[in-house]
Design a protein around this motif. Sequence first.
Motif, short mmCIF file in Angstrom:
data_model
loop_
_atom_site.label_atom_id
_atom_site.label_comp_id
_atom_site.label_asym_id
_atom_site.label_seq_id
_atom_site.Cartn_x
_atom_site.Cartn_y
_atom_site.Cartn_z
N TYR A 249 18.24 -5.60 25.95
CA TYR A 249 17.89 -5.68 24.54
C TYR A 249 18.93 -6.40 23.69
CZ TYR A 249 14.23 -2.38 25.78
OH TYR A 249 13.15 -1.77 26.34
N LEU A 250 19.91 -7.04 24.32
CA LEU A 250 20.95 -7.75 23.58
C LEU A 250 20.32 -8.73 22.60
CD1 LEU A 250 23.61 -8.61 26.29
CD2 LEU A 250 23.80 -6.98 24.43
N GLY A 251 19.36 -9.47 23.10
CA GLY A 251 18.72 -10.48 22.25
C GLY A 251 18.11 -9.85 21.00
N PHE A 252 17.45 -8.71 21.20
CA PHE A 252 16.80 -8.05 20.07
C PHE A 252 17.82 -7.69 19.00
CE2 PHE A 252 13.79 -5.67 17.73
CZ PHE A 252 14.40 -4.49 17.34
N PHE A 253 18.89 -7.05 19.40
CA PHE A 253 19.87 -6.61 18.41
C PHE A 253 20.58 -7.78 17.75
CE2 PHE A 253 19.29 -2.24 18.61
CZ PHE A 253 19.08 -1.85 19.91
N GLN A 254 20.83 -8.84 18.53
CA GLN A 254 21.45 -10.01 17.92
C GLN A 254 20.54 -10.59 16.85
OE1 GLN A 254 22.24 -12.43 21.33
NE2 GLN A 254 24.07 -11.28 21.86
N TRP A 255 19.25 -10.64 17.15
CA TRP A 255 18.31 -11.17 16.16
C TRP A 255 18.21 -10.25 14.95
CZ3 TRP A 255 13.53 -8.57 15.31
CH2 TRP A 255 12.74 -9.16 14.29
N MET A 256 18.20 -8.93 15.24
CA MET A 256 18.05 -7.96 14.15
C MET A 256 19.19 -8.12 13.13
SD MET A 256 16.19 -5.76 12.78
CE MET A 256 14.89 -5.27 13.86
N LYS A 257 20.37 -8.53 13.59
CA LYS A 257 21.49 -8.72 12.67
C LYS A 257 21.16 -9.79 11.63
CE LYS A 257 25.51 -7.15 15.24
NZ LYS A 257 25.78 -7.48 16.65
N THR A 258 20.25 -10.71 11.98
CA THR A 258 19.92 -11.76 11.01
C THR A 258 18.83 -11.32 10.04
OG1 THR A 258 18.18 -12.74 12.38
CG2 THR A 258 20.43 -13.49 12.75
N VAL A 259 18.29 -10.16 10.27
CA VAL A 259 17.26 -9.64 9.35
C VAL A 259 17.97 -8.90 8.21
CG1 VAL A 259 15.40 -7.92 9.18
CG2 VAL A 259 15.54 -9.43 11.17
N PRO A 260 17.54 -9.11 6.98
CA PRO A 260 18.23 -8.44 5.87
C PRO A 260 18.28 -6.93 6.09
CG PRO A 260 16.50 -9.89 5.05
CD PRO A 260 16.46 -10.00 6.53
N ALA A 261 19.42 -6.33 5.73
CA ALA A 261 19.67 -4.93 6.06
C ALA A 261 18.59 -3.99 5.55
CB ALA A 261 21.03 -4.51 5.54
N ASP A 262 18.04 -4.30 4.38
CA ASP A 262 17.07 -3.34 3.84
C ASP A 262 15.73 -3.40 4.59
OD1 ASP A 262 15.83 -5.30 1.04
OD2 ASP A 262 16.73 -5.91 2.95
N GLN A 263 15.54 -4.47 5.39
CA GLN A 263 14.27 -4.56 6.12
C GLN A 263 14.39 -4.02 7.54
OE1 GLN A 263 12.60 -8.45 6.04
NE2 GLN A 263 13.09 -8.74 3.88
N ARG A 264 15.62 -3.68 7.92
CA ARG A 264 15.79 -3.24 9.30
C ARG A 264 15.24 -1.83 9.48
NH1 ARG A 264 22.06 -4.66 9.67
NH2 ARG A 264 21.90 -6.90 9.21
N PRO A 265 14.86 -1.45 10.72
CA PRO A 265 14.43 -0.08 10.96
C PRO A 265 15.62 0.86 10.85
CG PRO A 265 14.54 -1.29 13.02
CD PRO A 265 14.83 -2.28 11.95
N LYS A 266 15.33 2.13 10.55
CA LYS A 266 16.43 3.07 10.38
C LYS A 266 16.45 4.19 11.40
CE LYS A 266 17.54 1.54 6.01
NZ LYS A 266 16.75 0.32 6.22
N ARG A 267 15.27 4.52 11.93
CA ARG A 267 15.22 5.68 12.82
C ARG A 267 14.49 5.29 14.11
NH1 ARG A 267 13.98 6.68 7.83
NH2 ARG A 267 11.81 6.17 8.31
N ALA A 268 15.16 5.57 15.24
CA ALA A 268 14.59 5.12 16.51
C ALA A 268 14.08 6.28 17.38
CB ALA A 268 15.65 4.34 17.30
N ALA A 269 13.01 6.00 18.11
CA ALA A 269 12.51 6.93 19.13
C ALA A 269 12.62 6.20 20.46
CB ALA A 269 11.05 7.29 18.86
N ILE A 270 13.28 6.83 21.42
CA ILE A 270 13.50 6.18 22.72
C ILE A 270 12.85 6.98 23.83
CG2 ILE A 270 15.22 5.22 24.26
CD1 ILE A 270 17.24 5.46 22.02
N PHE A 271 11.96 6.36 24.58
CA PHE A 271 11.36 7.01 25.75
C PHE A 271 11.64 6.13 26.95
CE2 PHE A 271 9.43 10.21 23.34
CZ PHE A 271 8.93 9.65 22.17
N THR A 272 12.33 6.69 27.92
CA THR A 272 12.77 5.87 29.06
C THR A 272 12.30 6.45 30.38
OG1 THR A 272 14.79 5.59 27.77
CG2 THR A 272 14.81 4.75 30.01
#
Lengths: 309, 290, 397
Positions: C155-178
């Motif tokens: 998921y490195l790519g995802f997080f690197q891209w997310m950094k370019t998204v304005p902070a107020d539009q980023r998600p805040k709470r995650a649910a992880i099922f693995t």
Amino acid sequence: MAKTTKLSLIGLVFLLALFPLFQPPIHTLSFLFLVFLYIILAESWNLIGGFGGYLSFGHVAFFGIGTYTSALLFQKLGLSPFVGAFPAGMMAAAVAAMIGYPCLRLRGPYFAVVTLCFAFIMDLIVKNWWFLGGSEGIHLKLVEMEIRLSRSIFYEIYLGLAAVTVIFVRWVEHSKMGLGLSAIREDEEVAQTLCIPTARLKLQAFVLSAFFPGVAGGLYAYYISYVHPDVVFDISVSILIVLMALFGGGTSWAGPLVGAALLSIINELLSTYIKPEIARMIYGAMFVAVILFMPDGIVAFVKRKRGYA
Amino acid sequence: MWNLVVILQSALSGLLLGGVFALLGVGFSLSWGVMKVINISHAAFGILAAYIAYWGLTLYGWDPMLSLLVSIPLLFFSGLVLHRFLIQKVTRAREIVVASMILTFGLAIVLENAMLFAWAPDERLITTAYSSRALFLGEVILKVSNLIGFGLSMAGIGGIYFFLYHTHTGKAVRATWQDPEGAALQGIPLNRVSMIAFGLAIASAGAGGVAMAYMYSFNPPAHNHWLIFLFLVVIVGGVGSVIGTAVAGLMIGLITGLSGAFLPFQWINVFLFGLLMVILLIKPEGLFRK
Amino acid sequence: MKRSTKGFWTLVVIVALSWIQAGTTLAAEKPILIGGSLPLTGTFSATGKWVEKGYQFWAEEVNGKGGILGRPVKLIIYDDKSDAKEAVNLIEKAITVDKVDLLLGGYPGTACTAVMPVAEKYKMVYVSMGGHMKSFSQGYTYSFGSPPLMGEWWYLGFFQWMKTVPADQRPKRAAIFTMNNPIGVSLMDSVYKGCKDLGIEILIDEKYNLPLTTADAMIAKAKQMKTDLLFANGMFPDGVMTLRACKSLDYNPKAILQGIGSVIPEWTRELGKDGDYVFSGTSWHYKLKYPGNDKIVKVARERFKEEEPPLYFGFGYAWMQTLQQAVEGAKSLDQTKLRDWLRKNEVKTIAGNFQFDEKGLPKPFVYLTQVIRGTVELIWPPEMRSHEPVYPKPPWK
């Protein structure tokens, strides 16, 4: 056993022991190693399965317990698996004693399913417990020996273990224990009225049948270097053991030996020369054919053909 | 976690799921109880029916329910043939249960790999126009496809129950199971009756397979996963009991669903198998066998 | 025949057969033999078959151009029936009976992890997807991931891209099922790190065992706790169930990341619109601007009627490219020379240009993908972008 048969078998073991000296392809040693493994598993299974009539479908669990015990002893305490195989066997036997006590009170297919459950649960417990390596498995240090030498050593050890197992199972067949077990298999209620200690015998057979797979597993950990539940708690191995023993014939010591050897070789031949899906279909069809024409196993069929009882 | 909606949702989803387990299990239970045949290839026939439904849908646009018009007779007939030519032959063996297991094991491998050869290992999904629609019960959501699967299961189980208790042949099947000698003395043709029962069992496997396909993706090796749940349902319900299997299926579905609301998901399967072990050790005849 | 004599003759037959096998390979000296095993039947055959096709396509192409070092290549691919023990056995068969010149990588990660020590013992180069970081941290010198399938990087790519998204539009709470297996466990690494970096709170973090029977409870929980980022770290069957549960329970997080189900063609083919907008990672994509990808696309469309070349088809091809360059670069089939060449030189594959470290891994990289209107598009890194990402995920209709 007739003297000539005894001599031929001893001769066979002797030849097999000398085999590595002829510098065969290492793969043949590894292949025979696996055949010996299945012989160990099927023969010891037969103590409770073929002799006792209690079909354990979770026997791979004891192999897995052995593998993990010796792997952990090696990883955490540095104990060489060549030594650790023995406690591994004891551990498998101990677990067998614990679950055998309640489970052996079940009959027929119910015993089969409860043992299958047990194998699944063991697999899941290991996967969920980080201490046991979890679902990542355990990586062991590689054997510090040149490959041909190490393969040959494992080959000889497993050959020895297989021979010991076969001799032991044969001894049990002709012993009081064996007689008691076959009485249980034929009709357990009648056996009980004859004052045969059925509960004790069953438990003994079950524990013994778990010991050898445990030892084999203990050694296998070192052989394969990477221990993972999918590999050593593989349910298809469990099922295969039952099939091999019954394919050869469960009521005699020779059945599992013949079954394990034949099925392994046929499997190898099929995969080498035939397209995968077709090879598997032929493999499946073979079970169908054998059970139709030799429902009590190959050994019993051969015996009958030759006029034995 | 103790949220009512989550609990209700999990419970209902689980129940719908359980119905499907039940249908798949009923035939398995029947063949084990009546014919003493533990049919390891049961789930594989289910997959076959799922493929028929899939190809019917993608090649000709048939609704999966329509495909049952093809698969049920086909599988019924296969069951008859299998019983007549293979299963009846192993009744000679000293241990018919064991022999039938080995036979059907071989059969399962042949069937799986034949399907693999014909249709490749690609994963398949059944997606119809109404697949994604859902019914709303307040905040709880019931997928239409699950409801259909459940409906099919209840219909199938109902049909089998009706057959066993209200038709002449069905009663003959039950008589054979309860008392083979007595039934034979009554002039019931044991072989013919067993053949029909087996055909019925395989046909129900087909219906169960289609119901499963509404909910899960599948490919030829998938039957191995379904098999363990079959054992679970049948043992808990009591071998041979249609009602028992049905209830057990619902129960197991319910437990699977609910435990998701309360336990870490990792431990659900351990819990289920542990439960099975406990039931076996305490009451192996199942919860519903009289 | 007596039992014992039967056993004796069985032994004779085995020995004879293995000598015959060895003999026949001796006679055909000229081709370069590349051997190993793949799951062609059993649980993993769906993917195993694509690796096989990737290998076969490469071999055809190479032979059409005159082979390697003037010799044609011949593939020996055994079926390990999705069993890692068989994979170990068969690689040894390839090495000691068929006496192959090169090894081909297996599938899945468990099989590769089991085979890597064997390749190390026989001192033969093994190019494969590997078995995640743990398998590359055992000190094996002959194993290379080219490209590897590293859950830890997924998921490195995802997080690197997310950094370019304005902070107020980023998600805040995650649910992880693995899913509870080596792949799943390695996926969690990048999730934890990424969430920490971006200040995303992890509200649910659970593992489940395969096969998954129902995803409803998981998604009901995720919805109830108002999480707006979902990690569905699974494979295809459970991924499908999770997605469908999201739709039927009307759960609308800002983004859904799926482990490795969304990269097989069945995802778009079978799920259709429902599979849209799901993010994932990948170590290769046919839209990458590396040479050779256009060929891959053409073959996939013409020969296999696949609009998008499956991931493992590309992987198989890339692994073979690596072997080819090593042999051509070192001008030898000597395994130690090949290993040393790979250590020192950059390899150019359709998945990228790799320089390997002492673990046999290239520098961490992963491309972010998103399924958009039935096509898997590249989102990150920006120079490889083939489509603008759709974020946040449009609600279910």
